[in-house]
Write a protein that holds these residues in place. Sequence first.
Motif, mmCIF file in Angstrom:
data_model
loop_
_atom_site.group_PDB
_atom_site.id
_atom_site.type_symbol
_atom_site.label_atom_id
_atom_site.label_comp_id
_atom_site.label_asym_id
_atom_site.label_seq_id
_atom_site.Cartn_x
_atom_site.Cartn_y
_atom_site.Cartn_z
ATOM 1 N N CYS A 431 -2.326 -14.721 -1.433
ATOM 2 C CA CYS A 431 -2.634 -13.289 -1.624
ATOM 3 C C CYS A 431 -1.532 -12.409 -1.060
ATOM 4 O O CYS A 431 -1.203 -11.357 -1.637
ATOM 5 C CB CYS A 431 -3.971 -12.965 -0.954
ATOM 6 N N GLY A 432 -0.938 -12.830 0.070
ATOM 7 C CA GLY A 432 0.116 -12.036 0.676
ATOM 8 C C GLY A 432 1.354 -11.940 -0.182
ATOM 9 O O GLY A 432 1.990 -10.880 -0.261
ATOM 10 N N LEU A 433 1.731 -13.042 -0.837
ATOM 11 C CA LEU A 433 2.885 -13.005 -1.730
ATOM 12 C C LEU A 433 2.660 -12.043 -2.886
ATOM 13 O O LEU A 433 3.575 -11.307 -3.292
ATOM 14 C CB LEU A 433 3.184 -14.411 -2.264
ATOM 15 N N TRP A 434 1.468 -12.048 -3.402
ATOM 16 C CA TRP A 434 1.142 -11.160 -4.524
ATOM 17 C C TRP A 434 1.251 -9.692 -4.109
ATOM 18 O O TRP A 434 1.948 -8.896 -4.747
ATOM 19 C CB TRP A 434 -0.258 -11.474 -5.050
ATOM 20 N N VAL A 435 0.590 -9.322 -3.005
ATOM 21 C CA VAL A 435 0.560 -7.914 -2.618
ATOM 22 C C VAL A 435 1.931 -7.444 -2.108
ATOM 23 O O VAL A 435 2.325 -6.301 -2.347
ATOM 24 C CB VAL A 435 -0.528 -7.642 -1.557
ATOM 25 N N SER A 436 2.679 -8.316 -1.403
ATOM 26 C CA SER A 436 3.994 -7.900 -0.922
ATOM 27 C C SER A 436 4.966 -7.750 -2.089
ATOM 28 O O SER A 436 5.819 -6.854 -2.091
ATOM 29 C CB SER A 436 4.552 -8.900 0.097
ATOM 30 N N GLY A 437 4.840 -8.605 -3.109
ATOM 31 C CA GLY A 437 5.671 -8.474 -4.299
ATOM 32 C C GLY A 437 5.417 -7.164 -5.015
ATOM 33 O O GLY A 437 6.366 -6.469 -5.432
ATOM 34 N N LEU A 438 4.149 -6.801 -5.159
ATOM 35 C CA LEU A 438 3.806 -5.526 -5.790
ATOM 36 C C LEU A 438 4.326 -4.343 -4.977
ATOM 37 O O LEU A 438 4.829 -3.359 -5.521
ATOM 38 C CB LEU A 438 2.291 -5.412 -5.961
ATOM 39 N N SER A 439 4.212 -4.459 -3.642
ATOM 40 C CA SER A 439 4.646 -3.369 -2.772
ATOM 41 C C SER A 439 6.161 -3.169 -2.843
ATOM 42 O O SER A 439 6.651 -2.037 -2.946
ATOM 43 C CB SER A 439 4.229 -3.664 -1.326
ATOM 44 N N ILE A 440 6.926 -4.270 -2.813
ATOM 45 C CA ILE A 440 8.384 -4.175 -2.863
ATOM 46 C C ILE A 440 8.852 -3.602 -4.196
ATOM 47 O O ILE A 440 9.755 -2.767 -4.269
ATOM 48 C CB ILE A 440 9.020 -5.550 -2.606
ATOM 49 N N SER A 441 8.211 -4.051 -5.296
ATOM 50 C CA SER A 441 8.633 -3.600 -6.628
ATOM 51 C C SER A 441 8.319 -2.128 -6.871
ATOM 52 O O SER A 441 9.001 -1.457 -7.659
ATOM 53 C CB SER A 441 7.958 -4.454 -7.708
ATOM 54 N N SER A 442 7.283 -1.611 -6.188
ATOM 55 C CA SER A 442 6.880 -0.216 -6.430
ATOM 56 C C SER A 442 7.396 0.747 -5.369
ATOM 57 O O SER A 442 7.230 1.956 -5.499
ATOM 58 C CB SER A 442 5.348 -0.115 -6.474
#
Length: 455
Positions: A431-442
């Motif tokens: 779950c952390g990889l998913w949310v951190s990826g979204l956060s970095i991209s946005s």
Amino acid sequence: MSALDVKDIETGPGRRVEEEGGMWENDMEKTPSVERDPFGNEAVGEVHYKTLDWWQSGILMIAETVSLGVLSLPATVAEVGLIPAIILIVGMGIVATYSGYVIGQFRTRYPFIHSMADAGEVLCGRYGRLFTEFAQLVFFMFASGSHLVTFTVMMNTLTNHGTCSVVFGVVGLVLSFVCSLPRTMKNVSWLAVTSFISIFSAVLITMIGVAVEHPTPPPMQLTRSTSFVKGFSAVTNIAFAYCGHPAFFGFIAEMKDPKDFPKSLCMLQGFEIVFYTVASAVIYRYAGQNVTSPALGSAGIVVRKVAYGIAIPTIVIAGVVLGHVAIKNVYVRLFRGTDVMHKRSALGIGAWIGLAAGYWIIAWVIAEAIPVFSDLVSLVSALFASWFSFGLPGVFWLYMYWGNYFTSVRKTLLTLANLALFGIGATICVCGLWVSGLSISSDSSGSSFSCANNA
């Protein structure tokens, strides 16, 4: 801490031990002598490594762990609300204490272990070593990169963006490299005392500053509705605050008496849980929903500069402790069992300097590539802290007690607890990889290799 008897962690692998109906094999008889001790016989060496008292080890652990982690927690409280955040901080602290205890037990079971890579070899042989060795090195580089990011934020704050942020990053790189040059942990431990005093004082000044500046504090939210992405990002920030475990094997290896490790662990975790809870709650109470990450930026301009000025030692030294452990892991890997480990030779000194330079250059590149502190913290936590602080300790216990999982009620409960520990690690990772990826991209608040002000 009481889940396992102290006798379990104090029983050496050189003895056959009957443990609730099961036997532990004498694995040391099958281990090559060069692997029994990462530093060999120090009696005739010029450089001695096993020199740490338990309190020095505890100070090093505090300096390594209680640094940047605490600076991300007030923003976490603002994201999920005061009550859920305190439950998460205290709960994950207790879990991290138990997982650290299991690491100590595993090191006692296999006293030749110096790093997570050695532990990986015990679990899965050569390929386990290679994978874990690479993962722990990347973890330390990313964590050290977060210190360099904070260094640039600090310098921009103190100088009112006096020059390009990339230049400040280079200054942080040079300082970290110079402080990493001592080869033994004992020498670094004296720097760690300064780091400990630094972070404690800086956070205390921030707490007092925000309280004075907001005599009528903004409304406080005990609970708060938030999205899954933002909520789980808060969880990964808390996990990052407890991510000191990858260095534990290295600290134990350089202790005079490794059996004292539980004292060092209790020193770390007792201070950590109380400090995190009080600091994050107080800063959030007075700074409100606009609290920043790192938290030192939440105070007014003058107090913010004072806090960052006092925090300089911990911003640099805590990263140095991380870097020292990582560099030592590679150094031991290259020269384990040779005279180079204990001589002040041109090869030994040159190799250490070269490894330190290469390590900090890569950490600087990471810091410049992901220049937003909260995003970098979240990514590091998801990729590495999830396994090193939670998932792998559960695997260590299951490996040690293979075949004895259900021999008693106590052992059954411990088996379930360590399966849950593995599950916690896996959940934080996925779950952390998913949310951190979204956060970095946005996130548009920072760009790679930019001269812009990131304060």
